[in-house]
Write a protein that holds these residues in place. Structure first.
Motif, PDB file in Angstrom:
ATOM      1  N   VAL A  28      18.980  76.853  28.157  1.00  0.00           N
ATOM      2  CA  VAL A  28      19.357  78.224  28.516  1.00  0.00           C
ATOM      3  C   VAL A  28      20.250  78.188  29.747  1.00  0.00           C
ATOM      4  CG1 VAL A  28      18.501  80.466  29.329  1.00  0.00           C
ATOM      5  CG2 VAL A  28      17.270  79.230  27.526  1.00  0.00           C
ATOM      6  N   VAL A  69      20.010  97.944  30.205  1.00  0.00           N
ATOM      7  CA  VAL A  69      19.292  97.656  28.967  1.00  0.00           C
ATOM      8  C   VAL A  69      19.116  96.147  28.893  1.00  0.00           C
ATOM      9  CG1 VAL A  69      19.378  97.778  26.443  1.00  0.00           C
ATOM     10  CG2 VAL A  69      20.337  99.648  27.822  1.00  0.00           C
ATOM     11  N   GLN A 100      18.236  92.928  26.781  1.00  0.00           N
ATOM     12  CA  GLN A 100      18.175  92.481  25.383  1.00  0.00           C
ATOM     13  C   GLN A 100      17.882  90.980  25.324  1.00  0.00           C
ATOM     14  OE1 GLN A 100      21.909  92.659  23.149  1.00  0.00           O
ATOM     15  NE2 GLN A 100      20.806  93.184  21.268  1.00  0.00           N
ATOM     16  N   THR A 151      16.430  86.869  19.982  1.00  0.00           N
ATOM     17  CA  THR A 151      16.052  87.780  18.888  1.00  0.00           C
ATOM     18  C   THR A 151      16.931  89.028  18.834  1.00  0.00           C
ATOM     19  OG1 THR A 151      14.525  89.048  20.266  1.00  0.00           O
ATOM     20  CG2 THR A 151      13.642  87.084  19.173  1.00  0.00           C
ATOM     21  N   LYS A 152      17.646  89.315  19.930  1.00  0.00           N
ATOM     22  CA  LYS A 152      18.437  90.532  20.097  1.00  0.00           C
ATOM     23  C   LYS A 152      17.566  91.795  20.158  1.00  0.00           C
ATOM     24  CE  LYS A 152      22.698  90.647  18.404  1.00  0.00           C
ATOM     25  NZ  LYS A 152      23.837  90.636  17.459  1.00  0.00           N
ATOM     26  N   ASP A 153      16.250  91.633  20.294  1.00  0.00           N
ATOM     27  CA  ASP A 153      15.388  92.800  20.507  1.00  0.00           C
ATOM     28  C   ASP A 153      15.716  93.456  21.843  1.00  0.00           C
ATOM     29  OD1 ASP A 153      14.001  92.402  18.161  1.00  0.00           O
ATOM     30  OD2 ASP A 153      12.319  91.357  19.109  1.00  0.00           O
ATOM     31  N   VAL A 154      15.674  94.784  21.875  1.00  0.00           N
ATOM     32  CA  VAL A 154      15.786  95.500  23.145  1.00  0.00           C
ATOM     33  C   VAL A 154      14.403  95.483  23.790  1.00  0.00           C
ATOM     34  CG1 VAL A 154      16.236  97.715  24.252  1.00  0.00           C
ATOM     35  CG2 VAL A 154      17.696  96.934  22.387  1.00  0.00           C
ATOM     36  N   VAL A 156      21.474  85.708  31.198  1.00  0.00           N
ATOM     37  CA  VAL A 156      22.304  84.827  30.362  1.00  0.00           C
ATOM     38  C   VAL A 156      23.686  85.452  30.132  1.00  0.00           C
ATOM     39  CG1 VAL A 156      22.463  83.737  28.087  1.00  0.00           C
ATOM     40  CG2 VAL A 156      20.246  83.845  29.252  1.00  0.00           C
ATOM     41  N   LEU A 202      24.504  95.993  30.000  1.00  0.00           N
ATOM     42  CA  LEU A 202      23.673  95.314  29.017  1.00  0.00           C
ATOM     43  C   LEU A 202      23.364  93.928  29.570  1.00  0.00           C
ATOM     44  CD1 LEU A 202      22.407  95.260  26.163  1.00  0.00           C
ATOM     45  CD2 LEU A 202      24.618  94.486  25.293  1.00  0.00           C
ATOM     46  N   CYS A 258       8.979  96.906  25.675  1.00  0.00           N
ATOM     47  CA  CYS A 258       8.443  98.226  26.048  1.00  0.00           C
ATOM     48  C   CYS A 258       8.514  99.208  24.883  1.00  0.00           C
ATOM     49  CB  CYS A 258       9.212  98.781  27.244  1.00  0.00           C
ATOM     50  SG  CYS A 258       8.901  97.868  28.767  1.00  0.00           S
ATOM     51  N   PHE A 259       9.216  98.842  23.831  1.00  0.00           N
ATOM     52  CA  PHE A 259       9.350  99.731  22.681  1.00  0.00           C
ATOM     53  C   PHE A 259       8.414  99.336  21.528  1.00  0.00           C
ATOM     54  CE2 PHE A 259      13.348 100.170  24.957  1.00  0.00           C
ATOM     55  CZ  PHE A 259      13.531 101.541  24.954  1.00  0.00           C
ATOM     56  N   GLN A 263      21.071 101.127  18.699  1.00  0.00           N
ATOM     57  CA  GLN A 263      21.139  99.729  18.240  1.00  0.00           C
ATOM     58  C   GLN A 263      21.444  99.694  16.743  1.00  0.00           C
ATOM     59  OE1 GLN A 263      17.410  97.487  18.376  1.00  0.00           O
ATOM     60  NE2 GLN A 263      18.511  95.613  18.879  1.00  0.00           N
ATOM     61  N   LYS A 303      21.686  94.320  14.997  1.00  0.00           N
ATOM     62  CA  LYS A 303      20.898  94.464  16.217  1.00  0.00           C
ATOM     63  C   LYS A 303      21.767  94.504  17.484  1.00  0.00           C
ATOM     64  CE  LYS A 303      16.640  92.765  16.313  1.00  0.00           C
ATOM     65  NZ  LYS A 303      15.511  91.803  16.282  1.00  0.00           N
ATOM     66  N   ARG A 327      12.210 104.740  18.414  1.00  0.00           N
ATOM     67  CA  ARG A 327      11.109 104.193  19.206  1.00  0.00           C
ATOM     68  C   ARG A 327      11.140 104.729  20.629  1.00  0.00           C
ATOM     69  NH1 ARG A 327       9.897  98.079  17.399  1.00  0.00           N
ATOM     70  NH2 ARG A 327       9.954  98.457  15.165  1.00  0.00           N
ATOM     71  N   ILE A 328       9.962 104.917  21.167  1.00  0.00           N
ATOM     72  CA  ILE A 328       9.807 105.467  22.521  1.00  0.00           C
ATOM     73  C   ILE A 328       9.267 104.365  23.424  1.00  0.00           C
ATOM     74  CG2 ILE A 328       8.605 107.224  23.888  1.00  0.00           C
ATOM     75  CD1 ILE A 328       8.249 108.751  21.158  1.00  0.00           C
ATOM     76  N   ASP A 329       9.764 104.279  24.652  1.00  0.00           N
ATOM     77  CA  ASP A 329       9.270 103.203  25.514  1.00  0.00           C
ATOM     78  C   ASP A 329       7.955 103.588  26.193  1.00  0.00           C
ATOM     79  OD1 ASP A 329       9.969 104.760  27.699  1.00  0.00           O
ATOM     80  OD2 ASP A 329      11.141 103.195  28.691  1.00  0.00           O
ATOM     81  N   CYS A 330       7.391 102.636  26.934  1.00  0.00           N
ATOM     82  CA  CYS A 330       6.016 102.772  27.412  1.00  0.00           C
ATOM     83  C   CYS A 330       5.809 103.929  28.379  1.00  0.00           C
ATOM     84  CB  CYS A 330       5.554 101.463  28.035  1.00  0.00           C
ATOM     85  SG  CYS A 330       6.685 100.844  29.314  1.00  0.00           S
ATOM     86  N   LEU A 373      14.768 104.279  21.798  1.00  0.00           N
ATOM     87  CA  LEU A 373      15.614 103.305  21.110  1.00  0.00           C
ATOM     88  C   LEU A 373      15.919 103.872  19.725  1.00  0.00           C
ATOM     89  CD1 LEU A 373      16.907 100.463  20.997  1.00  0.00           C
ATOM     90  CD2 LEU A 373      14.691  99.596  20.213  1.00  0.00           C
ATOM     91  N   PHE A 408      30.072  98.125  24.625  1.00  0.00           N
ATOM     92  CA  PHE A 408      29.940  96.957  25.500  1.00  0.00           C
ATOM     93  C   PHE A 408      30.877  95.828  25.098  1.00  0.00           C
ATOM     94  CE2 PHE A 408      25.953  99.258  25.951  1.00  0.00           C
ATOM     95  CZ  PHE A 408      25.764  99.237  27.317  1.00  0.00           C
TER      96      PHE A 408
END
Lengths: 145, 145
Positions: A8, A37, A39, A43-46, A90, A102, A119-120, B39, B44, B93-96, B102, B120
């Protein structure tokens, strides 16, 4: 401190370069911040959304470890400082009007203080609805258009 | 109006259900909004970040087409209304802490008004730096940790 795997590549800039980047942003959100944000680089997950003021931007870019501005506590916050769940930078992208960034990150452990990776993860409204109501009593549907 | 492919399931809720979701959010950002991250449901990629007030949330959830609150124009905004680049809602989706959502979307055309797929796409700081300076004069590096 848990370090990221050797493959990494953590992004770090000089103070001078970080200042240039920080100067290019539009801090128009609450407490003179931009929206950040985070990411996952694999995995590209937010993973989360938070705020960054100028100092958080500088600290993040010069250390390679993500810092935020806490709206609730009104203070700078090194992500992972108490949990150990650091975020290594990164990649860093700025949106077209400069009021959001981002952060492409390597997440150590979980991003969310509730113990989920993102968090989502607990907030999918379809899952929430199914948890709260009988499916057959719900008028909501997925629709094909 | 360009419609999404038939295999894309657009999410729409009843007014009542949309109101419940809207009530569960914390509108603590500028102009009583939450932060919305859009997203792409296939790649993604994060396409844009904007704000949504309560009405934008309700309109989005009941129509399946993404609406935002424009901070600059101080008005509700159906994404794609002028460009034709609509965003169809696939997941929500809603964050915590409830101050960010999202939006998992099917994007028609480009998300960015500058003509790129994502807001971006032009703002990678590494690319920006390389454009502005000679690489060999730069003190910034990627570091392996």
């Amino acid at each position: 401190m848990v370090e990221p795997p050797h493959n990494v590549k953590v992004l770090r800039l000089s103070e001078e370069e970080a200042s240039k980047v920080a100067d290019s942003l539009w801090y128009r959100h609450v407490d003179n911040t931009v929206i950040a944000v985070a990411q996952d680089h694999e995995t590209k997950d937010v993973l989360m959304v938070a705020n960054m003021n100028r100092e958080a931007i500088i600290r993040t870019l010069t250390t390679g470890m993500v810092h935020y501005w806490s709206l609730s506590r009104k203070k700078l916050w090194l992500k992972g400082e108490t949990s150990g769940h650091y975020q290594y930078l990164v990649g860093f992208r700025i949106d077209c009007d400069g009021d959001a960034v981002l952060l492409i990150i390597h997440q150590i452990g979980n991003a969310c203080h509730l113990g989920t990776r993102s968090c989502f993860d607990q907030g999918d409204i379809i899952n929430l609805r199914l948890r709260h109501e009988e499916v057959e009593n719900s008028s909501a549907e997925f629709h094909d258009i």
